[in-house]
Design an enzyme around this catalytic site. Sequence first.
Site, PDB file in Angstrom:
ATOM      1  N   LYS A  62       0.846  -1.214   0.000  1.00 25.95           N
ATOM      2  CA  LYS A  62       0.000   0.000   0.000  1.00 25.95           C
ATOM      3  C   LYS A  62       0.870   1.247   0.000  1.00 25.95           C
ATOM      4  CE  LYS A  62      -1.637   1.573   4.093  1.00 25.95           C
ATOM      5  NZ  LYS A  62      -1.361   2.966   4.476  1.00 25.95           N
ATOM      6  N   ASN A  63       1.869   1.266   0.887  1.00 26.63           N
ATOM      7  CA  ASN A  63       2.630   2.505   1.054  1.00 26.63           C
ATOM      8  C   ASN A  63       3.629   2.758  -0.071  1.00 26.63           C
ATOM      9  OD1 ASN A  63       1.161   3.125   3.257  1.00 26.63           O
ATOM     10  ND2 ASN A  63       2.696   2.472   4.760  1.00 26.63           N
ATOM     11  N   ARG A 132      -3.765   9.987   4.186  1.00 26.44           N
ATOM     12  CA  ARG A 132      -2.541  10.762   4.102  1.00 26.44           C
ATOM     13  C   ARG A 132      -1.973  10.774   2.682  1.00 26.44           C
ATOM     14  NH1 ARG A 132       0.076  14.426   7.441  1.00 26.44           N
ATOM     15  NH2 ARG A 132       2.317  14.263   7.228  1.00 26.44           N
ATOM     16  N   CYS A 156      -4.897   7.859   9.453  1.00 23.94           N
ATOM     17  CA  CYS A 156      -5.128   7.234  10.754  1.00 23.94           C
ATOM     18  C   CYS A 156      -4.933   8.248  11.864  1.00 23.94           C
ATOM     19  CB  CYS A 156      -4.144   6.086  10.954  1.00 23.94           C
ATOM     20  SG  CYS A 156      -4.603   4.595  10.090  1.00 23.94           S
ATOM     21  N   ARG A 161      -0.148  15.104  12.428  1.00 22.81           N
ATOM     22  CA  ARG A 161       0.584  14.727  11.212  1.00 22.81           C
ATOM     23  C   ARG A 161       0.753  15.975  10.363  1.00 22.81           C
ATOM     24  NH1 ARG A 161      -1.440   8.947   9.171  1.00 22.81           N
ATOM     25  NH2 ARG A 161       0.588   8.955   8.152  1.00 22.81           N
ATOM     26  N   PRO A 162       1.669  16.858  10.803  1.00 24.85           N
ATOM     27  CA  PRO A 162       1.831  18.130  10.100  1.00 24.85           C
ATOM     28  C   PRO A 162       2.467  17.945   8.726  1.00 24.85           C
ATOM     29  CG  PRO A 162       3.495  17.895  11.827  1.00 24.85           C
ATOM     30  CD  PRO A 162       2.611  16.692  11.918  1.00 24.85           C
ATOM     31  N   ASP A 164       4.704  20.478   7.620  1.00 21.22           N
ATOM     32  CA  ASP A 164       5.698  21.558   7.588  1.00 21.22           C
ATOM     33  C   ASP A 164       6.946  21.191   6.779  1.00 21.22           C
ATOM     34  OD1 ASP A 164       5.857  19.763   9.884  1.00 21.22           O
ATOM     35  OD2 ASP A 164       7.664  20.866  10.428  1.00 21.22           O
ATOM     36  N   ASP A 348       4.788   0.837  11.994  1.00 17.39           N
ATOM     37  CA  ASP A 348       3.584   0.177  11.458  1.00 17.39           C
ATOM     38  C   ASP A 348       3.437  -1.271  11.937  1.00 17.39           C
ATOM     39  OD1 ASP A 348       3.026   2.503  10.179  1.00 17.39           O
ATOM     40  OD2 ASP A 348       3.591   1.831   8.173  1.00 17.39           O
ATOM     41  N   VAL A 370       7.973   7.393  16.672  1.00 16.52           N
ATOM     42  CA  VAL A 370       7.688   8.004  15.363  1.00 16.52           C
ATOM     43  C   VAL A 370       6.401   8.836  15.425  1.00 16.52           C
ATOM     44  CG1 VAL A 370       7.246   7.563  12.917  1.00 16.52           C
ATOM     45  CG2 VAL A 370       8.932   6.177  14.152  1.00 16.52           C
ATOM     46  N   ARG A 443      -8.304  -0.563   4.949  1.00 23.46           N
ATOM     47  CA  ARG A 443      -7.460   0.417   4.261  1.00 23.46           C
ATOM     48  C   ARG A 443      -6.106  -0.184   3.896  1.00 23.46           C
ATOM     49  NH1 ARG A 443      -6.755   5.577   7.562  1.00 23.46           N
ATOM     50  NH2 ARG A 443      -5.382   5.857   5.797  1.00 23.46           N
TER      51      ARG A 443
HETATM   52  C1  EPZ Z   1       4.214   6.996   6.088  1.00 26.52           C
HETATM   53  O1  EPZ Z   1       3.447   8.046   6.667  1.00 26.52           O
HETATM   54  C2  EPZ Z   1       3.277   5.835   5.984  1.00 26.52           C
HETATM   55  N1  EPZ Z   1       2.133   6.202   5.160  1.00 26.52           N
HETATM   56  C3  EPZ Z   1       2.801   5.438   7.367  1.00 26.52           C
HETATM   57  O2  EPZ Z   1       2.030   4.281   7.206  1.00 26.52           O
HETATM   58  C4  EPZ Z   1       3.999   5.117   8.251  1.00 26.52           C
HETATM   59  O3  EPZ Z   1       3.545   4.883   9.556  1.00 26.52           O
HETATM   60  C5  EPZ Z   1       4.961   6.297   8.263  1.00 26.52           C
HETATM   61  O4  EPZ Z   1       5.322   6.655   6.908  1.00 26.52           O
HETATM   62  C6  EPZ Z   1       6.240   6.028   9.033  1.00 26.52           C
HETATM   63  O5  EPZ Z   1       6.879   4.889   8.540  1.00 26.52           O
HETATM   64  C7  EPZ Z   1       2.245   6.162   3.837  1.00 26.52           C
HETATM   65  O6  EPZ Z   1       3.277   5.836   3.275  1.00 26.52           O
HETATM   66  C8  EPZ Z   1       1.031   6.504   3.063  1.00 26.52           C
HETATM   67  P1  EPZ Z   1       6.194  10.412   8.160  1.00 26.52           P
HETATM   68  P2  EPZ Z   1       3.996   9.516   6.649  1.00 26.52           P
HETATM   69  O7  EPZ Z   1       6.024  11.672   7.405  1.00 26.52           O
HETATM   70  O8  EPZ Z   1       4.764   9.730   5.411  1.00 26.52           O
HETATM   71  C9  EPZ Z   1       6.365  13.822  11.449  1.00 26.52           C
HETATM   72  C10 EPZ Z   1       0.308   2.766   7.847  1.00 26.52           C
HETATM   73  O9  EPZ Z   1      -0.168   2.260   8.872  1.00 26.52           O
HETATM   74  N2  EPZ Z   1       6.276  14.826  10.366  1.00 26.52           N
HETATM   75  O10 EPZ Z   1       7.456   9.644   7.990  1.00 26.52           O
HETATM   76  O11 EPZ Z   1       2.869  10.397   6.943  1.00 26.52           O
HETATM   77  C11 EPZ Z   1       5.045  13.101  11.648  1.00 26.52           C
HETATM   78  O12 EPZ Z   1       4.159  13.869  12.414  1.00 26.52           O
HETATM   79  C12 EPZ Z   1       0.807   4.152   7.893  1.00 26.52           C
HETATM   80  O13 EPZ Z   1       0.365   2.198   6.752  1.00 26.52           O
HETATM   81  C13 EPZ Z   1       6.379  16.154  10.669  1.00 26.52           C
HETATM   82  O14 EPZ Z   1       6.555  16.543  11.827  1.00 26.52           O
HETATM   83  O15 EPZ Z   1       4.976   9.453   7.894  1.00 26.52           O
HETATM   84  C14 EPZ Z   1       5.479  11.835  12.329  1.00 26.52           C
HETATM   85  O16 EPZ Z   1       5.594  12.045  13.692  1.00 26.52           O
HETATM   86  C15 EPZ Z   1       0.180   5.103   8.762  1.00 26.52           C
HETATM   87  N3  EPZ Z   1       6.249  17.071   9.650  1.00 26.52           N
HETATM   88  C16 EPZ Z   1       6.852  11.572  11.720  1.00 26.52           C
HETATM   89  O17 EPZ Z   1       7.254  12.789  11.096  1.00 26.52           O
HETATM   90  C17 EPZ Z   1       6.044  16.696   8.364  1.00 26.52           C
HETATM   91  O18 EPZ Z   1       5.951  17.587   7.485  1.00 26.52           O
HETATM   92  C18 EPZ Z   1       6.876  10.475  10.681  1.00 26.52           C
HETATM   93  O19 EPZ Z   1       5.938  10.750   9.676  1.00 26.52           O
HETATM   94  C19 EPZ Z   1       5.964  15.325   8.063  1.00 26.52           C
HETATM   95  C20 EPZ Z   1       6.068  14.407   9.085  1.00 26.52           C
END
Ligand code: EPZ
Length: 471
Positions: A62-63, A132, A156, A161-162, A164, A348, A370, A443
């Site tokens: 999926k991801n 997302r 989720c 989940r900012p 920025d 995950d 995370v 999902r």
């Molecule tokens: C991806 O989410 C995956 N989703 C998530 O899968 C997975 O848990 C996550 O990566 C971590 O491995 C998809 O690929 C669609 P991140 P993503 O940006 O990209 C912070 C599942 O169950 N952050 O790496 O949204 C954020 O808040 C899921 O399949 C900022 O602060 O994850 C988090 O604490 C859910 N600012 C951390 O980084 C930003 O601009 C990691 O988030 C972006 C992120």
Amino acid sequence: MASNFNPYPNPSPIPPTPHHPKPQTHFSQSPQTLSADPNPDPKLVITGGAKLSGHVSISGSKNSALPILAATLCCTGTSKLKNVPNLSDTRTMTSVLGSLGAEIEFSDNEVVVKTDGVGSVEPDPTRIGKFRGGFFVVGPLLARFGEAVVGLPGGCDIGARPVDIYVSGLRALGAVVEVRDNKVVAKTANGKRLAGGRFRLDYPSVGATETLMMAACLAEGKTLLSNVAREPEIIDLARFLTKTGAHMEGVGTDKICIYVKSRLLGAEYGIMPDRIETGSFMLAAAITRSRISLSPVFPGWLSSLIDKLVGAGCKITHKHNMLEVSSSTEDLRGFDVGTLPYPGFPTDLQPQTMAFLSTCNDLSIVDESVFENRMTHVKELQKLGAKIQVFGSTALIYGKEKGNKLCGTRVLASDLRGGMSIVLAGLAAEGVTEVNGVSHIDRGYENLENKLRLLGADVKRFEFSKSNLQQ
Ligand code: EPZ
């Protein structure tokens, strides 16, 4: 670890146990019961205790599919993606592309995307708000059309989940970006193409890395991204982009260099197997003390889980792309684990691992670093009899100490992986577990109950359809 180890001087008492109640032995499944629910959601009814055996075929990731579907927008012409899991998230993603004017055909795990008709840079916000992955389109739209207006993403409920890092990264590539009215409004400065540039991510965000890779592919200058995510899904996206004509180096390390290309052409590509589905089924074998095989699997992607399961007492072998997991003894050892970006232990798989640890000997400690709020499954695992205490983002799991055991009851999935953790607990629990909120699980897991049934689990799905129940 020793079961009397206590890292906290004054831990709060373990919440009063809802167990050991008698395990539930059946639930009412009358159509009347469900039709009274204003938001009928499918449910799974699991009779626990069955040993699993046999083979499970792992679906496409999926991801990986979500960003690659978004990346088709970088290309002119037609892309054909194979091994796309048929999930609510991938269907929503194709509808996001459709709302921009792309032509989509989705059948039998194959998606054909024709992007020449894309005439909008503003995807339907109601679809973006569902997950997302929809937000990824901001990068390709900006890169190819010089403009993007994308609603803030949903997904989720696992903490803030900012976006920025996405926004700062796009600005570093020369875009003018504003966040207003719950939307990100981005334009290229000269009204034409992104400029390319250097950008260091504050955190190796998976989605921000993917979005910036897609944006930079069509930028006028070379781009250097550092402190990027190294997840296998990043490599899969890079492979697809390379097939379309993009040129990048360093993928899989913490720096990626992306070179100038003025045009990318749609390509045919097979999505990688889902490593989180794989890990979830490995944990299904471990929690039920069973023996199953899985393929296709690349064990290196899951070495952090494999090491922990072997340490717990499971036997794991692999040959080519096939993995076999077995645990012949009831007495598996608990362990401590903390989630981290790849190659660390995947967030995950944290909830599913916690379900498994609640069936092991000893005290285990799980740290979630995370996401700030990925503990909502704990309440449901506690309903099933697990003894878990949470201190912020750390959970203490007391395992089978003092005869603790899992017993079936009615539980609610409130997010994807948390939902899978209670399914796993249900497989191991005594009696019947009714899992509600299954749309969250749908999902991310393709044909979940069929795959579990093929392994010998007693799992039934109940769907509400207008006037009656379908099993
Ligand atoms: C991806 O989410 C995956 N989703 C998530 O899968 C997975 O848990 C996550 O990566 C971590 O491995 C998809 O690929 C669609 P991140 P993503 O940006 O990209 C912070 C599942 O169950 N952050 O790496 O949204 C954020 O808040 C899921 O399949 C900022 O602060 O994850 C988090 O604490 C859910 N600012 C951390 O980084 C930003 O601009 C990691 O988030 C972006 C992120």
